[in-house]
Motif scaffolding. Structure first.
Motif, PDB file in Angstrom:
ATOM      1  N   VAL A  25      72.896  20.338  83.948  1.00  0.00           N
ATOM      2  CA  VAL A  25      72.218  21.119  84.989  1.00  0.00           C
ATOM      3  C   VAL A  25      71.231  20.245  85.767  1.00  0.00           C
ATOM      4  N   PHE A  26      70.650  19.262  85.112  1.00  0.00           N
ATOM      5  CA  PHE A  26      69.724  18.347  85.792  1.00  0.00           C
ATOM      6  C   PHE A  26      70.428  17.566  86.890  1.00  0.00           C
ATOM      7  N   TYR A  27      71.632  17.058  86.604  1.00  0.00           N
ATOM      8  CA  TYR A  27      72.348  16.255  87.584  1.00  0.00           C
ATOM      9  C   TYR A  27      72.715  17.050  88.824  1.00  0.00           C
ATOM     10  N   PHE A  28      73.080  18.312  88.642  1.00  0.00           N
ATOM     11  CA  PHE A  28      73.455  19.096  89.820  1.00  0.00           C
ATOM     12  C   PHE A  28      72.235  19.546  90.609  1.00  0.00           C
ATOM     13  N   GLY A  29      71.078  19.590  89.953  1.00  0.00           N
ATOM     14  CA  GLY A  29      69.847  19.778  90.722  1.00  0.00           C
ATOM     15  C   GLY A  29      69.545  18.572  91.580  1.00  0.00           C
ATOM     16  N   VAL A  30      69.873  17.378  91.056  1.00  0.00           N
ATOM     17  CA  VAL A  30      69.651  16.130  91.792  1.00  0.00           C
ATOM     18  C   VAL A  30      70.631  16.003  92.957  1.00  0.00           C
ATOM     19  N   ILE A  31      71.917  16.205  92.656  1.00  0.00           N
ATOM     20  CA  ILE A  31      72.961  15.939  93.641  1.00  0.00           C
ATOM     21  C   ILE A  31      72.920  16.926  94.804  1.00  0.00           C
ATOM     22  N   ALA A  32      72.210  18.039  94.633  1.00  0.00           N
ATOM     23  CA  ALA A  32      72.084  19.005  95.730  1.00  0.00           C
ATOM     24  C   ALA A  32      71.391  18.396  96.939  1.00  0.00           C
ATOM     25  N   ALA A  33      70.639  17.298  96.732  1.00  0.00           N
ATOM     26  CA  ALA A  33      69.922  16.660  97.844  1.00  0.00           C
ATOM     27  C   ALA A  33      70.857  16.061  98.883  1.00  0.00           C
ATOM     28  N   ILE A  34      72.138  15.843  98.523  1.00  0.00           N
ATOM     29  CA  ILE A  34      73.087  15.287  99.497  1.00  0.00           C
ATOM     30  C   ILE A  34      74.235  16.247  99.788  1.00  0.00           C
ATOM     31  N   THR A  35      74.117  17.488  99.338  1.00  0.00           N
ATOM     32  CA  THR A  35      75.216  18.436  99.468  1.00  0.00           C
ATOM     33  C   THR A  35      74.974  19.407 100.617  1.00  0.00           C
TER      34      THR A  35
END
Length: 634
Positions: A496-506
């Protein structure tokens, strides 16, 4: 009017400088002395952050030339600011005073407790809205309404309904509300690393990292893009903010990327993806990583070590894509004359790396606590700055570093305190357990379906929340659901942490991509989708956390090394298939793409099958160059 605005902005800058110095000095003193209670530290942290944010938003209004309100609007702004200021100050002072008898107030709240608590809740929600938007406060407000009117809902989602007296006293007085665990992490750990990052920047270490990256990679094909990747990784080690990373490294690397031939969209996307990876780069990751350590109940060292291999794989993929784009477009590097001298940098500025080295030693080898390690690293950064000719940190520089750190911590601290409101209501009503069970039921007990649902939820939440806010919400709702399906807690929370991070470029809301597009002068939407393609590893690696947990350094050394190598091959295969390298023919690209997904699956059989398919795809790609299809293949 302009003169008046400038004078008021000057006064506000002075106030913000003083508040920043007070906030950082307080937390450094708390870390050194250890005599301040946990609750008082959290209360002071939130109170000062509220005031800093309030004055910051006021200064932004004054700096905006388009803000020309009438008298009634000015009166409304003044009254609302004064009300928020009053609630923040009174709530902070009141709770600081009653700290020693707070447990009596928790079980028997007075009318004054409820009134002051309601004012503080309102202040947190409104000031958070002003800084990071309406989504996070809306979640908190919905949680309060759910606790109040839950008895009116259908049985499956109902609760008994709580009085406002109970709700506000719980959120204000207990350590499950505004001043809960997320706020504690922000006040005790994250602020220390933010100060450390500011000190490194003022000591000249940030510039040294970028110059060193240029000297090492600038001369290679697509050199500025490779510099952007490496510089963002290094800068990310001292600053966990993706947007700040884009602004710092992108202002230098994006114009050079465009100069050597990268399109504006590619230049902005590369910088955004690399900068976003800074949040997953040890030893200093994003604030959510520290919250994760507290939530799971492990030392931060475990989180940092677990994140090391995925972070390296993430940057490997970005570097690989950058190189393929350079080959494809025939791009070259910068001339040797335009590059700094790496040996000279190491000889004259290499000592600036000592604070980072000390931090790694204290965290990973001596295994001191995160806050104590950061405290010593801050002291080291201050000392090494005295040996630089241009970056000696005197009283003035220290104060400005404190003010910068205080400004950076505001979004994290407010996200944590507002998330604490939502989490407090979930805890009070038991909705968290219900939501986890509902997610499991919705997925039909299928782990892959649940992972996809969690990924979608993370990306959607990330459109309006900072990474820490996304992680906090999903750590309560989605991570327990993953654990129910027998996923290890570390794997579930890293997912869940990684998808919180990757949302910055989505897209459609991709803040890091927008920042990169702004510097590159590119179309924001195109840059966002280009960033998704470039940063594909960020979407695939989290699935390996669950299917192949050895990628998180869990297991034997052989398993860890094997998984890392297989993951690197899978990432390279998928990237090559997407970008049509070494051939744009469909058949080899399809075969290499399929091999990548097979390699990501666990098991010896899948590894062998994936490697065989990858070899076949690569062989066909070499034998079927673009426009030269062999007759035997027709």
């Amino acid at each position: 009017m302009n003169t008046t605005r400038k004078k008021m902005a000057g006064y506000l800058n002075g106030i913000l400088l003083v508040l920043g110095v007070i906030l950082c000095s307080y937390h450094l003193s708390a870390a050194m002395l250890g005599t301040i209670t946990v609750m008082r530290q959290r209360v002071f942290h939130v109170g000062l952050v509220l005031l800093i944010t309030l004055f910051t938003t006021l200064r932004k209004r004054l700096d905006n030339p388009k803000w020309n309100p009438g008298k009634l609007l000015i009166l409304w702004e003044m009254v609302s600011d004064l009300v928020l200021f009053f609630f923040a100050v009174i709530g902070t002072i009141y709770l600081y005073i009653v700290d020693e008898s707070i447990y009596l107030h928790v079980f028997r709240p007075t009318r004054l407790d409820v009134l002051v608590g309601a004012g503080m809740v309102f202040s947190v929600l409104e000031i958070t809205r002003r800084l990071i938007g309406a989504i996070m406060p809306s979640i908190g407000l919905c949680a309060i309404l759910y606790a109040k009117f839950g008895d009116l809902l259908p049985v499956a989602a109902a609760n008994k309904g709580y009085s406002l007296r109970r709700i506000f006293s719980y959120l204000f007085l207990s350590q499950d509300g505004i001043y809960g665990t997320p706020t504690g992490v922000s006040a005790q750990v994250v602020i220390m690393f933010v100060i450390f990052g500011a000190f490194l920047t003022y000591s000249g270490a940030g510039k040294a990292f970028i110059d060193l990256s240029y000297s090492l990679f600038g001369r290679f094909r697509g050199g500025p893009a490779k510099v952007s990747v490496i510089a963002s990784a290094l800068f990310g080690m001292i600053n966990g903010s993706a947007i700040a990373n884009v602004a710092s490294t992108g202002s230098l690397t994006i114009p050079l990327m465009k100069k050597v031939g990268y399109s504006p969209e590619d230049a902005g996307g590369i910088c955004a993806v690399a900068s976003t990876g800074g949040q997953i780069m040890p030893p200093i990751m994003g604030a959510a990583a520290f919250i994760m350590a507290e939530t799971i109940g492990v030392n931060y060292r475990v989180i940092a070590l677990s994140a090391a291999i995925p972070a390296l794989l993430y940057f490997f993929q970005v570097f690989f894509v950058v190189d393929m784009l350079a080959v494809k477009d025939g791009l070259k590097g910068l001339s040797a004359d335009a590059l700094p001298d790496g040996k000279k940098i190491l000889r004259t500025e290499g000592f600036l790396l000592l604070p980072i080295i000390l931090l790694i030693v204290l965290l990973c080898i001596i295994q001191w606590s995160s806050s104590t390690s950061a405290l010593w690293a801050i002291g080291c950064a201050l000392v090494v700055s005295w040996f630089t000719p241009d970056h000696k940190m005197k009283i003035k520089e220290i104060c400005h570093a404190f003010a910068e750190a205080a400004g950076e911590i505001c979004s994290v601290a407010l996200a944590c305190s507002t998330a604490g409101i939502a989490i407090g209501m979930l805890s009070l009503t038991g909705l968290g357990l219900k939501m986890s069970s509902l997610l499991v039921a919705l997925s039909g007990d299928n782990l892959l379906v649940l992972m996809v649902l969690t990924m979608v939820a993370g990306i959607i939440l990330g459109m309006g929340l900072p990474t820490s806010g996304v992680y906090i919400i999903l750590s309560v709702l989605a991570a327990p659901a993953l654990v129910k399906l027998h996923v290890a807690p570390l794997s579930a929370h890293m997912f869940v942490f990684y998808f919180g991070v990757i949302a910055a470029i989505t897209p459609p809301v991709a803040l890091a991509s927008y920042a990169g597009a702004g510097i590159a002068g590119a179309d924001t939407n195109k840059t966002g989708w280009r960033a998704v393609k470039i940063g594909l590893a960020g979407f695939l690696l989290p699935y390996m956390f669950i299917f192949r947990p050895s990628i998180l350094a869990q297991g034997s050394p052989f398993e860890i090394i094997q998984t890392a190598l297989i993951a690197a091959l899978a990432i390279a295969a998928l990237s090559a298939a997407m970008y049509g390298m070494p051939s744009s023919r469909k058949l080899p690209r399809v075969i290499m793409g399929i091999s990548a997904f097979i390699l990501l699956s666990p098991g010896i059989v899948s590894d062998i099958a994936g490697l065989v398919l990858l070899a076949v795809g690569y062989f066909l790609a070499r034998k079927m160059p673009d426009g030269l299809m062999r007759k035997s293949a027709v």
